[in-house]
Design a protein around this motif. Structure first.
Motif, PDB file in Angstrom:
ATOM      1  N   PHE A   8     -33.453  72.325 -76.110  1.00 11.69           N
ATOM      2  CA  PHE A   8     -33.226  70.879 -76.755  1.00 11.69           C
ATOM      3  C   PHE A   8     -31.543  70.824 -76.920  1.00 11.69           C
ATOM      4  CE2 PHE A   8     -33.758  72.957 -80.749  1.00 11.69           C
ATOM      5  CZ  PHE A   8     -33.037  72.330 -81.631  1.00 11.69           C
ATOM      6  N   ASP A   9     -31.069  69.767 -77.158  1.00 11.78           N
ATOM      7  CA  ASP A   9     -29.675  69.562 -77.120  1.00 11.78           C
ATOM      8  C   ASP A   9     -29.594  68.139 -77.758  1.00 11.78           C
ATOM      9  OD1 ASP A   9     -27.014  70.400 -77.496  1.00 11.78           O
ATOM     10  OD2 ASP A   9     -26.583  70.313 -75.321  1.00 11.78           O
ATOM     11  N   TYR A  10     -28.545  67.831 -78.609  1.00 14.28           N
ATOM     12  CA  TYR A  10     -28.262  66.671 -79.225  1.00 14.28           C
ATOM     13  C   TYR A  10     -26.863  66.531 -79.589  1.00 14.28           C
ATOM     14  CZ  TYR A  10     -28.802  68.876 -83.854  1.00 14.28           C
ATOM     15  OH  TYR A  10     -28.666  69.797 -84.732  1.00 14.28           O
ATOM     16  N   THR A  11     -26.332  65.113 -79.753  1.00 18.16           N
ATOM     17  CA  THR A  11     -25.085  65.052 -80.532  1.00 18.16           C
ATOM     18  C   THR A  11     -25.257  64.187 -81.806  1.00 18.16           C
ATOM     19  OG1 THR A  11     -23.790  64.732 -78.361  1.00 18.16           O
ATOM     20  CG2 THR A  11     -23.036  63.407 -80.251  1.00 18.16           C
ATOM     21  N   CYS A  12     -24.720  64.828 -82.876  1.00 18.66           N
ATOM     22  CA  CYS A  12     -24.800  64.096 -84.163  1.00 18.66           C
ATOM     23  C   CYS A  12     -23.403  64.069 -84.960  1.00 18.66           C
ATOM     24  CB  CYS A  12     -25.655  65.201 -84.960  1.00 18.66           C
ATOM     25  SG  CYS A  12     -25.653  64.453 -86.826  1.00 18.66           S
ATOM     26  N   LEU A  13     -23.429  62.754 -85.251  1.00 17.61           N
ATOM     27  CA  LEU A  13     -22.189  62.275 -86.327  1.00 17.61           C
ATOM     28  C   LEU A  13     -22.736  61.958 -87.481  1.00 17.61           C
ATOM     29  CD1 LEU A  13     -20.130  60.388 -83.481  1.00 17.61           C
ATOM     30  CD2 LEU A  13     -20.018  62.586 -83.873  1.00 17.61           C
ATOM     31  N   LEU A  14     -21.996  61.758 -88.381  1.00 13.28           N
ATOM     32  CA  LEU A  14     -22.434  61.699 -89.730  1.00 13.28           C
ATOM     33  C   LEU A  14     -21.228  60.416 -90.068  1.00 13.28           C
ATOM     34  CD1 LEU A  14     -23.035  64.637 -91.847  1.00 13.28           C
ATOM     35  CD2 LEU A  14     -24.576  63.171 -90.393  1.00 13.28           C
ATOM     36  N   VAL A  15     -21.635  59.168 -90.595  1.00 16.97           N
ATOM     37  CA  VAL A  15     -20.646  58.148 -91.047  1.00 16.97           C
ATOM     38  C   VAL A  15     -20.766  58.100 -92.408  1.00 16.97           C
ATOM     39  CG1 VAL A  15     -20.104  55.879 -90.626  1.00 16.97           C
ATOM     40  CG2 VAL A  15     -21.174  57.058 -88.734  1.00 16.97           C
ATOM     41  N   PHE A  16     -19.435  58.380 -93.164  1.00 15.90           N
ATOM     42  CA  PHE A  16     -19.201  58.337 -94.548  1.00 15.90           C
ATOM     43  C   PHE A  16     -18.619  56.993 -95.063  1.00 15.90           C
ATOM     44  CE2 PHE A  16     -19.754  62.669 -93.366  1.00 15.90           C
ATOM     45  CZ  PHE A  16     -20.255  63.326 -94.560  1.00 15.90           C
ATOM     46  N   LEU A  17     -19.294  56.455 -96.016  1.00 13.10           N
ATOM     47  CA  LEU A  17     -18.464  55.394 -96.798  1.00 13.10           C
ATOM     48  C   LEU A  17     -17.649  55.913 -98.020  1.00 13.10           C
ATOM     49  CD1 LEU A  17     -18.140  52.309 -97.628  1.00 13.10           C
ATOM     50  CD2 LEU A  17     -20.403  52.641 -98.842  1.00 13.10           C
ATOM     51  N   TYR A  18     -16.429  55.448 -97.882  1.00 12.01           N
ATOM     52  CA  TYR A  18     -15.458  55.966 -99.004  1.00 12.01           C
ATOM     53  C   TYR A  18     -14.994  54.901 -99.782  1.00 12.01           C
ATOM     54  CZ  TYR A  18     -14.456  60.547 -97.519  1.00 12.01           C
ATOM     55  OH  TYR A  18     -14.834  61.953 -97.063  1.00 12.01           O
ATOM     56  N   ASN A  19     -14.722  55.150-100.974  1.00  8.99           N
ATOM     57  CA  ASN A  19     -14.206  54.178-102.046  1.00  8.99           C
ATOM     58  C   ASN A  19     -15.200  53.259-102.547  1.00  8.99           C
ATOM     59  OD1 ASN A  19     -11.537  55.153-102.946  1.00  8.99           O
ATOM     60  ND2 ASN A  19     -11.136  55.067-100.821  1.00  8.99           N
ATOM     61  N   ALA A  20     -16.308  53.624-102.381  1.00  4.45           N
ATOM     62  CA  ALA A  20     -17.507  52.783-102.939  1.00  4.45           C
ATOM     63  C   ALA A  20     -17.172  52.081-104.385  1.00  4.45           C
ATOM     64  CB  ALA A  20     -18.822  53.347-102.954  1.00  4.45           C
ATOM     65  N   GLN A  21     -17.542  50.913-104.404  1.00  2.00           N
ATOM     66  CA  GLN A  21     -17.086  50.235-105.828  1.00  2.00           C
ATOM     67  C   GLN A  21     -18.154  50.361-106.934  1.00  2.00           C
ATOM     68  OE1 GLN A  21     -13.648  49.023-106.294  1.00  2.00           O
ATOM     69  NE2 GLN A  21     -13.772  50.378-104.524  1.00  2.00           N
ATOM     70  N   ALA A  22     -19.311  50.583-106.286  1.00  2.00           N
ATOM     71  CA  ALA A  22     -20.601  50.869-107.478  1.00  2.00           C
ATOM     72  C   ALA A  22     -20.295  52.001-108.238  1.00  2.00           C
ATOM     73  CB  ALA A  22     -21.901  51.233-106.565  1.00  2.00           C
ATOM     74  N   ARG A  23     -20.656  51.431-109.674  1.00  4.28           N
ATOM     75  CA  ARG A  23     -20.597  52.446-110.854  1.00  4.28           C
ATOM     76  C   ARG A  23     -22.026  52.782-111.163  1.00  4.28           C
ATOM     77  NH1 ARG A  23     -16.007  51.739-108.726  1.00  4.28           N
ATOM     78  NH2 ARG A  23     -14.147  51.830-109.863  1.00  4.28           N
ATOM     79  N   GLY A  24     -22.363  54.025-111.180  1.00  8.25           N
ATOM     80  CA  GLY A  24     -23.722  54.130-111.542  1.00  8.25           C
ATOM     81  C   GLY A  24     -23.599  54.766-112.891  1.00  8.25           C
ATOM     82  N   SER A  25     -24.662  55.720-113.122  1.00  6.29           N
ATOM     83  CA  SER A  25     -24.945  56.278-114.406  1.00  6.29           C
ATOM     84  C   SER A  25     -25.801  57.393-114.467  1.00  6.29           C
ATOM     85  CB  SER A  25     -25.397  55.023-115.558  1.00  6.29           C
ATOM     86  OG  SER A  25     -26.612  54.893-115.330  1.00  6.29           O
ATOM     87  N   VAL A  26     -25.535  58.286-115.572  1.00  5.76           N
ATOM     88  CA  VAL A  26     -26.690  59.311-115.862  1.00  5.76           C
ATOM     89  C   VAL A  26     -27.028  59.035-117.238  1.00  5.76           C
ATOM     90  CG1 VAL A  26     -25.608  60.931-114.269  1.00  5.76           C
ATOM     91  CG2 VAL A  26     -25.002  60.997-116.565  1.00  5.76           C
TER      92      VAL A  26
END
Length: 597
Positions: free
Chosen positions: A423-441
């Motif tokens: 088997f064979d495949y092509t994989c690309l990952l797409v990253f989102l940069y500088n997201a504005q969400a501010r989460g928490s712990v």
């Protein structure tokens, strides 16, 4: 009697290991204790370069954290892994060594320093990089026209640092063609993504050399035999120890408690436990949001509502397409043959060469802007400072990453791996940069051994949703080009393993996906990049969201610094292990200067 040291460093990851490395070699020989919650990670087989993706799954080395259900990602609990043991997350990460953008560090300086200062700026950062790394910056001798893809200015990189970084000695035969396809599409080639300007498509710089991964444990090995260094594993820190005489008016940290044993510091304690666990130690010591501490009956020592806030991270989604048979390369044969993998491990153990030093050891990585994004209503609604930063010339809006061996991460989507399966495949990952969400712990228990609740709030901000849609749309334009389909030998039916609905039944480009189609795909597939930052944010005195000052000192508490990615006021434009190492160097410089060492 508690044991006593000059400095106690909590955590042995890239930041803590680097801090210890530079402090320990001061001519004044300070007595240093390094406390690590996990084991020593000493097995050499944990360093196989091509197995970095599998080492990540080692449950003995990974805390295996999960996020809280993500409201804007279909209530999914998303993997939030962190490394455990000497080397911290560098022992289990994917080895991506990206420094980020010049403008990231200049923005860090602008946010925390007085005008004219540049301790955190790019020029000082570049000097730290040279101290940190031994850079192996040449393309494989067997690669035709290799300087087209790899031609860094070697004078900008280190040649005698403790961390080995660079390019593998052998590349898969599909890497250079991928870079050529990218250039043909309009993604310009960048011969060194660590030059301060990451924009363009590059060959990946990894923290590895001669088939062997380099981790923060290498820095600790360089100093562990020194008489002034003590390293203790299996020693998680539950809380800080305070000087009782000043507890009410002027709290001063004098040590830590680990498994009911107290260790005292005559100078300072430095927390390097990372963006998820440094806040936990602080909160269980009585430093943090007063209402949370009260809820779990933890005596308040020093209130700071910002501790645990400002969590930031990059998210990514995959694009995966099956190829026609026979396979385009021998990668598929290798990954489908346990026998071949076993033989390759024997070869690697002998001399560091072979398939485990080749497959998935070199990838393409590209950082780009999205011109359409900056004219969107979501961008225009951002604060002026943020818009100005995102428009700086070296700041990317998204990333694309190739040659990711995703069959290990979503095996249910692939054929059974046997010696007779091709088997064979092509994989690309797409990253989102500088997201504005501010989460928490945040706290969920009075027990300091219970993890915090981690809520990065993925896709919760309108800008993040718009940027995610535009990044994915641009990546799909690339994968739908005739050259991409032809050279990757994508199956006639589109070969879709993981992608939004963009192909018709004949494998030809179908109708343009809607924004909602693309956003739904993100909601169903978004993963953390494990680049958690900002939960003990560096800033100026008096700022509502500031916890530590520009010398890494926790404001309002003596004898305590924080030196890991939790202090970062900027979400760096890259995979953040390099930023963590550089933070350790910067903190060491501050401490050496403050103590005249």
């Amino acid at each position: 009697m508690a044991a006593e040291y000059d400095f106690i460093i909590v955590g042995s990851g890239p930041a803590g290991g680097t801090l210890a490395y530079f402090l320990a070699q001061s001519p004044k020989k300070p007595n240093i204790l390094i406390l690590e919650a996990g084991s020593d990670n000493s097995d050499n087989n944990l360093r196989v370069d091509g197995k970095r993706w599998l080492t990540f799954m080692n449950k003995d080395m990974n805390y295996g954290y999960k996020t809280a259900p993500q409201t804007d990602a279909n209530n999914r609990e998303i993997d939030y892994s962190r490394g455990r043991g000497l080397g911290g997350s560098s022992a289990v990460n994917f080895g991506v060594f990206t420094v980020g953008a010049k403008d990231d560090y200049d923005e860090w300086s602008r946010l925390v320093e007085d005008p004219g200062e540049s301790f955190f700026g790019w020029d000082r950062t570049k000097a730290r990089l040279k101290k940190l790394e031994t850079f192996h910056g040449r393309a494989p001798v067997t690669l035709e026209n290799g300087t087209k893809y790899v031609s860094p200015r070697l004078e900008d990189h280190g040649s005698n640092g403790p961390l080995q970084v660079g390019f593998p000695a052998e590349w898969e035969d599909t890497v250079a063609p991928f870079l050529d396809q990218s250039e043909n599409f309009g993604f310009p080639l960048n011969p060194d993504h660590n030059s301060g300007n990451p924009l363009g498509m590059s060959a990946l710089i990894s923290s590895a050399h001669n088939g062997r991964r380099s981790t923060a444990r290498d820095l600790l090995q360089a100093i562990e035999s020194l008489p002034n260094v003590t390293i203790l594993t299996s020693s998680p820190v539950q809380r800080l120890v305070f000087d009782p005489s000043g507890l009410k008016k002027n709290p001063k940290v004098i040590g830590v408690e680990s498994n009911s044993t107290k260790y005292l510091a005559t100078k300072e304690v430095i927390l390097c436990a990372g963006s998820l666990d440094t806040p936990k130690i602080l909160m269980h010591s009585g430093i943090g949001p007063a209402d949370q501490l009260s809820q779990f009956s933890i005596p308040l020592v020093h209130p700071n509502e910002a501790i645990g806030q400002n969590l930031r991270d990059h998210g990514f989604c995959p694009l995966v397409y099956l190829r026609k048979t026979p396979p385009l390369s021998d990668r598929a044969r290798f990954y489908s043959s346990p026998t071949a993998q076993e033989e390759a491990l024997a070869q690697w153990s002998k001399d560091g060469t072979g398939p485990w030093a080749k497959f998935a050891c070199q990838t393409g990585i590209g950082f780009f802007k999205l011109p359409k994004l900056v004219s969107s209503p979501e961008f225009l609604a951002l604060p002026e400072d943020e818009k100005s930063f995102l428009n700086q010339p070296t700041i990317p809006h998204w990333e694309i990453f190739s040659h990711f061996p995703i069959h290990w991460f979503m095996p249910e989507a692939f054929p059974t791996l046997t010696e007779n399966t091709m088997f064979d495949y092509t994989c690309l990952l797409v990253f989102l940069y500088n997201a504005q969400a501010r989460g928490s712990v945040s706290l969920q228990s009075s027990d300091p051994n219970v993890p915090l609740v981690f809520d990065p709030k993925f896709l919760s901000h309108p800008y993040d949703r718009r940027a995610a849609v535009e990044a994915l749309r641009e990546a799909l334009r690339y994968t739908r080009t005739e050259r991409f389909i032809e050279e990757h030998k994508i199956q006639d039916d589109g070969g879709v393993i993981a992608a939004p609905p963009t192909w018709d039944s004949k494998g030809e480009p179908g109708e343009e996906p809607s924004d909602e189609d693309l956003l739904d795909y993100w909601r169903n597939t978004i993963s953390s990049s494990w680049h958690m930052s900002g939960t003990v944010k560096m800033g100026r005195a008096g700022e509502k969201d500031a916890v530590v000052d520009r010398k890494f000192k926790l404001m309002g508490v003596e004898g305590l610094r924080v030196a890991d990615m939790s202090v970062a006021p900027v979400l760096l434009s890259g995979h953040t292990q390099a930023g963590a190492y550089l933070t350790g160097v910067a903190a060491a410089e501050r401490i050496l200067e403050d103590y005249g060492m």
